[in-house]
Design a protein around this motif. Structure first.
Motif, short mmCIF file in Angstrom:
data_model
loop_
_atom_site.label_atom_id
_atom_site.label_comp_id
_atom_site.label_asym_id
_atom_site.label_seq_id
_atom_site.Cartn_x
_atom_site.Cartn_y
_atom_site.Cartn_z
N GLY A 48 0.83 -1.21 -0.16
CA GLY A 48 -0.07 -0.05 0.09
C GLY A 48 0.80 1.32 0.04
N ALA A 49 0.28 2.16 0.56
CA ALA A 49 0.91 3.74 0.26
C ALA A 49 0.22 4.60 1.44
CB ALA A 49 0.48 4.33 -0.93
N ARG A 50 1.21 5.53 1.43
CA ARG A 50 0.63 6.69 2.40
C ARG A 50 0.70 7.90 1.64
NH1 ARG A 50 -2.28 8.68 6.59
NH2 ARG A 50 -1.50 10.50 7.34
N ILE A 51 -0.62 8.54 1.41
CA ILE A 51 -0.71 9.68 0.50
C ILE A 51 -0.73 11.16 1.61
CG2 ILE A 51 -2.24 10.96 -1.02
CD1 ILE A 51 -3.34 8.00 -1.58
N VAL A 52 0.12 11.97 1.15
CA VAL A 52 0.29 12.98 2.05
C VAL A 52 0.28 14.40 1.11
CG1 VAL A 52 1.83 14.26 3.64
CG2 VAL A 52 1.98 11.92 3.54
N GLY A 53 -0.53 15.31 1.78
CA GLY A 53 -0.60 16.64 0.94
C GLY A 53 -1.68 16.99 0.29
N GLY A 54 -1.95 18.00 -0.07
CA GLY A 54 -3.44 18.56 -0.43
C GLY A 54 -4.40 18.49 0.42
N GLY A 55 -4.12 18.38 1.55
CA GLY A 55 -5.42 18.31 2.63
C GLY A 55 -6.15 17.03 2.65
N ASN A 56 -5.56 15.79 1.93
CA ASN A 56 -6.41 14.63 1.78
C ASN A 56 -5.17 13.39 2.31
OD1 ASN A 56 -8.70 15.53 0.39
ND2 ASN A 56 -7.60 15.91 -1.47
N ASN A 57 -4.76 13.74 3.39
CA ASN A 57 -3.90 12.41 3.91
C ASN A 57 -4.56 11.18 4.08
OD1 ASN A 57 -2.11 14.57 3.97
ND2 ASN A 57 -1.82 14.53 6.25
N ALA A 58 -4.16 10.08 3.50
CA ALA A 58 -4.87 8.95 3.41
C ALA A 58 -3.83 7.66 3.33
CB ALA A 58 -5.89 8.98 2.43
N ASN A 59 -4.50 6.50 3.47
CA ASN A 59 -3.74 5.37 3.41
C ASN A 59 -4.38 4.55 2.24
OD1 ASN A 59 -1.88 5.51 5.54
ND2 ASN A 59 -3.46 4.84 6.92
N LEU A 60 -3.75 3.87 1.34
CA LEU A 60 -4.09 3.13 0.13
C LEU A 60 -3.61 1.77 0.37
CD1 LEU A 60 -5.65 3.06 -2.15
CD2 LEU A 60 -3.58 3.78 -3.47
N ALA A 61 -4.37 0.79 0.14
CA ALA A 61 -4.09 -0.58 0.33
C ALA A 61 -4.08 -1.45 -1.03
CB ALA A 61 -4.67 -1.53 1.33
N VAL A 62 -3.17 -2.19 -1.37
CA VAL A 62 -3.42 -3.06 -2.50
C VAL A 62 -3.25 -4.56 -2.38
CG1 VAL A 62 -2.10 -3.14 -4.86
CG2 VAL A 62 -2.36 -1.01 -3.74
N LEU A 63 -4.09 -5.52 -3.17
CA LEU A 63 -3.97 -6.74 -3.09
C LEU A 63 -3.99 -7.24 -4.57
CD1 LEU A 63 -3.67 -9.44 -2.06
CD2 LEU A 63 -6.41 -9.40 -1.67
N GLN A 64 -2.88 -8.02 -5.12
CA GLN A 64 -3.07 -8.23 -6.31
C GLN A 64 -2.34 -9.72 -6.58
OE1 GLN A 64 -1.33 -5.34 -9.54
NE2 GLN A 64 -0.01 -6.74 -9.89
N VAL A 65 -3.08 -10.28 -7.50
CA VAL A 65 -2.64 -11.79 -7.92
C VAL A 65 -2.51 -11.78 -9.26
CG1 VAL A 65 -3.35 -14.30 -7.68
CG2 VAL A 65 -4.07 -12.68 -5.99
N LYS A 66 -1.45 -12.66 -9.71
CA LYS A 66 -1.07 -12.54 -10.90
C LYS A 66 -0.46 -13.84 -11.22
CE LYS A 66 2.12 -10.27 -14.27
NZ LYS A 66 3.27 -9.28 -14.41
N THR A 67 -0.92 -14.21 -12.59
CA THR A 67 -0.17 -15.91 -13.04
C THR A 67 0.16 -15.50 -14.65
OG1 THR A 67 -0.66 -18.21 -13.32
CG2 THR A 67 -2.47 -16.68 -13.90
N VAL A 68 0.90 -16.53 -15.14
CA VAL A 68 1.66 -16.50 -16.38
C VAL A 68 0.89 -17.63 -17.00
CG1 VAL A 68 3.50 -16.45 -17.99
CG2 VAL A 68 3.19 -14.99 -16.04
N PHE A 69 0.13 -17.72 -18.30
CA PHE A 69 -0.11 -18.78 -18.74
C PHE A 69 0.68 -19.29 -20.09
CE2 PHE A 69 -3.10 -15.32 -20.42
CZ PHE A 69 -2.64 -15.37 -21.85
N LYS A 70 1.56 -18.25 -20.48
CA LYS A 70 2.53 -18.71 -21.45
C LYS A 70 3.85 -18.07 -20.92
CE LYS A 70 4.20 -18.88 -26.14
NZ LYS A 70 5.60 -18.39 -25.70
N PRO A 71 5.00 -18.39 -20.21
CA PRO A 71 6.06 -17.58 -20.14
C PRO A 71 6.65 -16.91 -21.23
CG PRO A 71 6.06 -20.04 -18.87
CD PRO A 71 4.99 -19.85 -20.08
N LEU A 72 7.18 -15.95 -20.99
CA LEU A 72 8.05 -14.84 -21.88
C LEU A 72 9.36 -15.49 -22.21
CD1 LEU A 72 8.18 -12.52 -24.03
CD2 LEU A 72 8.68 -11.17 -21.94
#
Length: 213
Positions: A56-80
């Motif tokens: 995630g992230a900590r967002i600071v400034g502009g009067g909108n201080n906030a926390n942001l969380a991220v969850l992501q899952v990724k797979t490859v069906f054909k490797p490069l």
């Protein structure tokens, strides 16, 4: 809110995941005139074919201080490989924890093509984004290139966007301080027709480790 970024320093995702029994920590600072975001996103390969990222992230400034969380899952069906193409699938969510519940949900299909024995990589993305705020389903897209300068350094150029919004353009550079272990990167970007207030810069550090040792 745009879908989660790809591997640093690109926003466009590639058809690759962290190697089996490996983890990476991507950290970067995203600076623009209205504020600064401080990001940290660790990801690990689970079972050999699935990369799970949670950060995630900590967002600071502009009067909108906030926390942001991220969850992501990724797979490859054909490797490069160095002389062909690869494809995969990524799904995830970005949310403001203080607001509760699941936030924006996204899914995309990254396709990558390798030419010149891997010295030039082309990545394309096609996906969907469901906004929590509007409950709209929007198409997303992206195209980017990586061009090797040396064995340890590369330039990146890309553009990406979503339905109903102006596209972003970003240029970047990445350099391995320790090959396949420690990477530094930086980017500069924004909307091409916007004033300087819409521009941004990022500085990043990526660390890789093998947890089977």
């Amino acid at each position: 809110m745009m879908p989660a970024h790809a591997g640093r320093p690109m926003m466009v995702d590639d058809a690759a995941i962290v190697e089996p029994n490996h983890c990476q920590l991507e950290s970067w600072v995203y600076k623009r005139s209205i504020g600064t975001e401080y990001w940290a996103v660790p990801a690990c390969n689970v079972g050999g074919k699935l990369e799970v990222a949670l950060g995630g992230a900590r967002i600071v400034g502009g009067g909108n201080n906030a926390n942001l969380a991220v969850l992501q899952v990724k797979t490859v069906f054909k490797p490069l490989d160095r002389h062909g193409w690869g494809g995969g699938l990524v799904v995830g969510t970005q949310s403001l924890p203080d607001h509760g519940g699941i936030g924006d949900v996204f899914a995309a299909v990254p396709l990558s093509v390798s030419t010149l024995s891997g010295a030039l990589l082309v990545h394309t993305n096609a996906g969907l984004l469901r906004s929590k705020a509007t409950r709209d389903l929007q198409a997303t897209w992206g195209i980017g290139v990586e061009a090797a300068l040396t064995e340890r350094s590369a330039l990146t150029a890309e553009t990406s966007g979503q339905q109903g919004a102006k596209p972003l353009v970003q240029l970047g550079i990445k350099h391995w301080l320790v090959k396949d272990r420690v990477q530094l990167d930086a980017t500069y970007g924004g909307h091409p027709d916007n004033a300087s207030s819409g521009r941004f810069v990022t500085l990043g550090l990526v660390l890789f480790t093998n947890f089977s040792r």
